[in-house]
Design an enzyme around this catalytic site. Structure first.
Site, PDB file in Angstrom:
ATOM      1  N   HIS A  14      -2.883   2.788   8.472  1.00 13.40           N
ATOM      2  CA  HIS A  14      -3.932   2.041   7.782  1.00 13.40           C
ATOM      3  C   HIS A  14      -4.144   0.719   8.502  1.00 13.40           C
ATOM      4  O   HIS A  14      -3.188  -0.024   8.741  1.00 13.40           O
ATOM      5  CB  HIS A  14      -3.530   1.781   6.330  1.00 13.40           C
ATOM      6  N   HIS A  55      -7.168  -2.709   9.366  1.00 10.32           N
ATOM      7  CA  HIS A  55      -8.397  -3.441   9.030  1.00 10.32           C
ATOM      8  C   HIS A  55      -9.177  -3.701  10.322  1.00 10.32           C
ATOM      9  O   HIS A  55      -9.616  -4.820  10.577  1.00 10.32           O
ATOM     10  CB  HIS A  55      -8.064  -4.756   8.335  1.00 10.32           C
ATOM     11  N   HIS A  71     -12.654  -2.626   2.595  1.00  8.54           N
ATOM     12  CA  HIS A  71     -11.214  -2.781   2.835  1.00  8.54           C
ATOM     13  C   HIS A  71     -10.833  -2.475   4.281  1.00  8.54           C
ATOM     14  O   HIS A  71     -10.414  -3.376   5.009  1.00  8.54           O
ATOM     15  CB  HIS A  71     -10.463  -1.851   1.868  1.00  8.54           C
ATOM     16  N   TYR A  73      -7.141  20.753  22.100  1.00  5.11           N
ATOM     17  CA  TYR A  73      -7.494  19.729  23.086  1.00  5.11           C
ATOM     18  C   TYR A  73      -7.252  18.361  22.468  1.00  5.11           C
ATOM     19  O   TYR A  73      -7.311  18.188  21.259  1.00  5.11           O
ATOM     20  CB  TYR A  73      -8.962  19.861  23.479  1.00  5.11           C
ATOM     21  N   GLU A  86       0.822  -1.221   0.000  1.00  2.34           N
ATOM     22  CA  GLU A  86       0.000   0.000   0.000  1.00  2.34           C
ATOM     23  C   GLU A  86       0.857   1.272   0.000  1.00  2.34           C
ATOM     24  O   GLU A  86       0.359   2.356   0.321  1.00  2.34           O
ATOM     25  CB  GLU A  86      -0.913   0.008   1.236  1.00  2.34           C
ATOM     26  N   TYR A 114     -19.528  13.517  19.537  1.00  2.00           N
ATOM     27  CA  TYR A 114     -18.733  14.733  19.328  1.00  2.00           C
ATOM     28  C   TYR A 114     -17.267  14.450  19.025  1.00  2.00           C
ATOM     29  O   TYR A 114     -16.557  15.296  18.457  1.00  2.00           O
ATOM     30  CB  TYR A 114     -18.854  15.664  20.537  1.00  2.00           C
TER      31      TYR A 114
END
Length: 217
Positions: A93, A95, A156, A209, A74, A114
């Site tokens: 990345h 899964h 994916h 924050y 990737e 939020y």
């Protein structure tokens, strides 16, 4: 952060990713910007067996790499995100289960909580599908991410970004949590979506924050 420290940090984060349950085996990958190149986890190598010297260095301009192991399949996705986003220095990345479930359903994650504000957007978009390791998938990832710090890849998994690796890992956990909350809320009923103006205010608050990273700039 010195290059050797970046290499060690990548390995530690890769191992933490699996320990936290947001990835399985070697299916995920991580990268850190390093000047005009990036350091990225290699393809198909168990994280517990990795040493700092085995981390490939990939040049952002043309994809050439240096090192004893080939970069993750990737690598295009990581390179293209770092090229498109000067505010991003780390890409993660995974899964993770609930994010991947929603990706299989092709569902965006709306503002059900939020904490979506930590991604700089009121919605985590889900892209279409393209085979792993392809330029087509990279193009979808860059487009789907836009200016946000999280995206689901159709059928994916997920990608998160940040100005440093610690913050990117934090966002990976938060995205999986959001995905789980949204999935379970949909099972129980119809979740209430927070209004756009509320999330815009939260995005501004999250600018000062959240995770206080210890990474050197």
């Amino acid at each position: 952060m010195a290059e050797q420290d970046q290499r060690a940090a990548l390995i530690a984060a890769a191992r933490e990713m699996n320990a936290l349950g947001i990835n399985q085996g070697t299916s995920g990958n991580l990268s850190i910007r390093h000047g005009d190149a990036m350091l990225i986890t290699p393809s198909g190598t168990p994280y517990d067996a990795l040493t700092p010297e085995q981390i490939p260095l990939v040049f952002l301009e043309d994809g050439r790499f240096e090192g004893p192991l080939a970069p993750s399949s990737e690598w295009r996705m990581h390179r293209d995100i770092l090229r498109a986003r000067k505010d991003v220095n780390a890409v993660v990345h995974t899964h993770s289960t609930y994010a991947t479930v929603l990706a299989a359903l092709r569902r965006d994650i709306p503002a059900v909580h939020y904490m979506i504000g930590v991604f700089g957007a009121s919605r985590i978009r889900c892209t279409g599908y393209a085979p792993f390791g392809t330029q087509a998938l990279s193009d979808l990832a860059v487009e789907g991410l836009g200016r946000a710090h999280g995206v689901l890849l159709g059928n994916h998994g997920m990608i998160v970004t940040a100005d440093g690796l610690e913050r990117a890992m934090w966002r990976a956990v938060e995205l999986e949590t959001l995905a789980r909350v949204y999935y379970l809320a949909r099972l129980a009923g119809e979740p209430v979506i927070l209004p756009e103006e509320e999330i815009v205010a939260e995005i501004e608050r999250f600018a000062s924050y959240g995770l206080k990273t210890t990474e050197a700039r």
